[in-house]
Design a protein around this motif. Structure first.
Motif, PDB file in Angstrom:
ATOM      1  N   LYS A 143       0.837  -1.210   0.000  1.00 19.07           N
ATOM      2  CA  LYS A 143       0.000   0.000   0.000  1.00 19.07           C
ATOM      3  C   LYS A 143       0.866   1.253   0.000  1.00 19.07           C
ATOM      4  O   LYS A 143       0.550   2.235  -0.683  1.00 19.07           O
ATOM      5  N   GLU A 144       1.957   1.204   0.752  1.00 18.48           N
ATOM      6  CA  GLU A 144       2.898   2.328   0.782  1.00 18.48           C
ATOM      7  C   GLU A 144       3.452   2.606  -0.611  1.00 18.48           C
ATOM      8  O   GLU A 144       3.684   3.757  -0.985  1.00 18.48           O
ATOM      9  N   LYS A 145       3.644   1.537  -1.385  1.00 13.95           N
ATOM     10  CA  LYS A 145       4.186   1.669  -2.741  1.00 13.95           C
ATOM     11  C   LYS A 145       3.093   1.981  -3.771  1.00 13.95           C
ATOM     12  O   LYS A 145       3.380   2.029  -4.961  1.00 13.95           O
ATOM     13  N   GLY A 146       1.851   2.145  -3.321  1.00 10.29           N
ATOM     14  CA  GLY A 146       0.795   2.587  -4.218  1.00 10.29           C
ATOM     15  C   GLY A 146      -0.183   1.519  -4.686  1.00 10.29           C
ATOM     16  O   GLY A 146      -1.037   1.799  -5.530  1.00 10.29           O
ATOM     17  N   SER A 147      -0.083   0.309  -4.181  1.00  6.36           N
ATOM     18  CA  SER A 147      -1.028  -0.732  -4.585  1.00  6.36           C
ATOM     19  C   SER A 147      -2.419  -0.430  -4.026  1.00  6.36           C
ATOM     20  O   SER A 147      -2.555   0.017  -2.886  1.00  6.36           O
ATOM     21  N   THR A 148      -3.418  -0.687  -4.832  1.00  7.15           N
ATOM     22  CA  THR A 148      -4.804  -0.506  -4.384  1.00  7.15           C
ATOM     23  C   THR A 148      -5.238  -1.726  -3.566  1.00  7.15           C
ATOM     24  O   THR A 148      -4.577  -2.776  -3.604  1.00  7.15           O
TER      25      THR A 148
END
Length: 109
Positions: free
Chosen positions: A15-20
């Motif tokens: 999530k930190e890396k942008g995954s939904t």
């Protein structure tokens, strides 16, 4: 020690890396499928012809699943649940180690 599970840490990093949420869910589904496939392969390689006949002779899927659990433990010396948890823990440990390495490289770059 931190009570957060290794897999929860993996989810947090994703999530930190942008995954939904949908991407994380799909990833966890695929990881679970991989763990199941590994357990299935180990079981099939370990079962004897007699084991397979005993499984096929079960009157329903529930009793067949129980027979598989018993035979898996008997043939491998481990439970399928233990092997699955080890697979997931090993994956998470490797994932988190790689993430920490990336963070360290980003700091020194």
């Amino acid at each position: 020690m931190d009570e957060q599970t290794k897999m929860q840490k993996v989810v947090d990093v994703m999530k930190e890396k942008g995954s939904t949420d949908e991407q994380v869910s799909q990833f966890l589904t695929e990881l679970t499928k991989s763990a199941f496939a590994r357990i299935y392969t180990t079981g099939m390689a370990s079962f004897t012809e007699e084991d397979m006949q005993a499984i096929e002779a079960c009157p329903d899927q529930e009793s067949a699943n129980e027979k598989i659990k018993i035979l898996y433990n008997l043939r491998t010396g481990r439970s399928a649940a233990e092997d699955t948890q080890k697979f997931l823990d090993d994956f998470a440990q490797g994932f988190l180690a790689e993430y920490e390495k990336e963070k360290a490289q980003a700091i020194t770059a």
